[in-house]
Design an enzyme around this catalytic site. Sequence first.
Site, PDB file in Angstrom:
ATOM      1  N   CYS A 182      -3.720  -2.226   1.835  1.00  0.00           N
ATOM      2  CA  CYS A 182      -2.429  -2.782   2.255  1.00  0.00           C
ATOM      3  C   CYS A 182      -1.518  -3.035   1.061  1.00  0.00           C
ATOM      4  O   CYS A 182      -1.963  -3.099  -0.084  1.00  0.00           O
ATOM      5  CB  CYS A 182      -2.622  -4.125   2.969  1.00  0.00           C
ATOM      6  SG  CYS A 182      -3.746  -4.142   4.357  1.00  0.00           S
ATOM      7  N   CYS A 215       1.692  -7.521   3.104  1.00  0.00           N
ATOM      8  CA  CYS A 215       1.270  -7.238   4.479  1.00  0.00           C
ATOM      9  C   CYS A 215       1.211  -8.537   5.296  1.00  0.00           C
ATOM     10  O   CYS A 215       0.692  -9.555   4.830  1.00  0.00           O
ATOM     11  CB  CYS A 215      -0.107  -6.572   4.465  1.00  0.00           C
ATOM     12  SG  CYS A 215      -0.694  -6.119   6.123  1.00  0.00           S
ATOM     13  N   CYS A 224      -3.201   0.793   5.985  1.00  0.00           N
ATOM     14  CA  CYS A 224      -2.988  -0.202   7.037  1.00  0.00           C
ATOM     15  C   CYS A 224      -1.888   0.268   7.987  1.00  0.00           C
ATOM     16  O   CYS A 224      -0.856   0.800   7.563  1.00  0.00           O
ATOM     17  CB  CYS A 224      -2.584  -1.531   6.397  1.00  0.00           C
ATOM     18  SG  CYS A 224      -2.107  -2.812   7.570  1.00  0.00           S
ATOM     19  N   CYS A 278       1.374  -2.621   7.683  1.00  0.00           N
ATOM     20  CA  CYS A 278       2.344  -2.649   6.576  1.00  0.00           C
ATOM     21  C   CYS A 278       2.722  -1.264   6.070  1.00  0.00           C
ATOM     22  O   CYS A 278       3.628  -1.135   5.245  1.00  0.00           O
ATOM     23  CB  CYS A 278       1.812  -3.501   5.427  1.00  0.00           C
ATOM     24  SG  CYS A 278       0.349  -2.832   4.585  1.00  0.00           S
TER      25      CYS A 278
END
Length: 348
Positions: free
Chosen positions: A37, A41, A68, A71
């Site tokens: 991430c 995030c 992810c 994000c």
Amino acid sequence: MLFTLPDDNTLYDALLARDPSYEGRAFVGVRSTGIFCRLTCPARKPLRENCEFFDSTTACAAAGYRPCKRCHPIGTSAAADPVIARLLDALDTDPDRKWAETDIAAMGLDTSTVRRLFRRHFGMTFIQMARQRRLRIATGTIARGGKVIEAQLDAGYDSPTAFRKSFAAMLGVAPSDMQTESNLKVDFIDTPLGPMIAIADDNALRMLEFPDRKALATNLKRLAKTASLSFGRTAIADQTETELCEYFAGTRAQFTVPLAADYGTSFQRSVWTALRDIPAGHTVSYGALADTINNPTAVRAVAAANGANQIALIIPCHRVIGADGTLTGYAGGLWRKQRLIEIETQYQ
């Protein structure tokens, strides 16, 4: 001068604070989920012992982490880096400029770190990128019927020999060998991973490659022996560009542009057909691909056929990985292979 990751405790504090100053410069891999991430995030923060920090999305993916879906960390690092942004803006402002490392140093930038930075994100140095941009200007001059000397000057080359050498290194043929008119047209298509050379006639796409592929010049030279080449566009090239834009925008998982079917052996063509059957967002091993074509002992031959593909992305040889899940060789560069795999997670 260029950004260097601080210690992990500092980065973990930045993660907890969702510090935007690290945007595009630092990423966290979460061992318990296998996800990586941005530090900003919005997801629930992991425990410190489950965190591993990286300076690029490529490094995250190489360590086995998946991007992810909250994000969307892919594509942020290059755009967010102030050095990259500054140099790309300078290149866009003055594309005719003949850049040298002394120009980079004059901007207060360290040339060795700039080289590493651009190689990491783009697979080439800034100087190489600028040289390709100038050569594209030269192809436009020749396409409009201009003389070779005009193309040379437009590209910013003082030496005719250096210009011809650079032109031939990229396209495999000398500028004087490009015809003013032929059925087989050569043009560039811009993509988020760099420009691609598209060659098509009125019926099918015959080649789609990144200019920095090592075998490009050889393949183009071979193609030029069967038909004359000229700069220009066909409706097929226009369709290719449209579909590539849709692919990178996340609205097209499959390509419909017609492809030439008169090159390669029957075995190679069977491999390329099987490649097109792999859904976007999925990967297979060479062994699994060999099983698909009912030839499980031909793993090495399958790998060779994969490498001989000269229509990148549309025949998705980037979707084949090692049996252990690691990335393997890719003619367009492993960094592009990783980016393509990351991009295609949106199609899962």
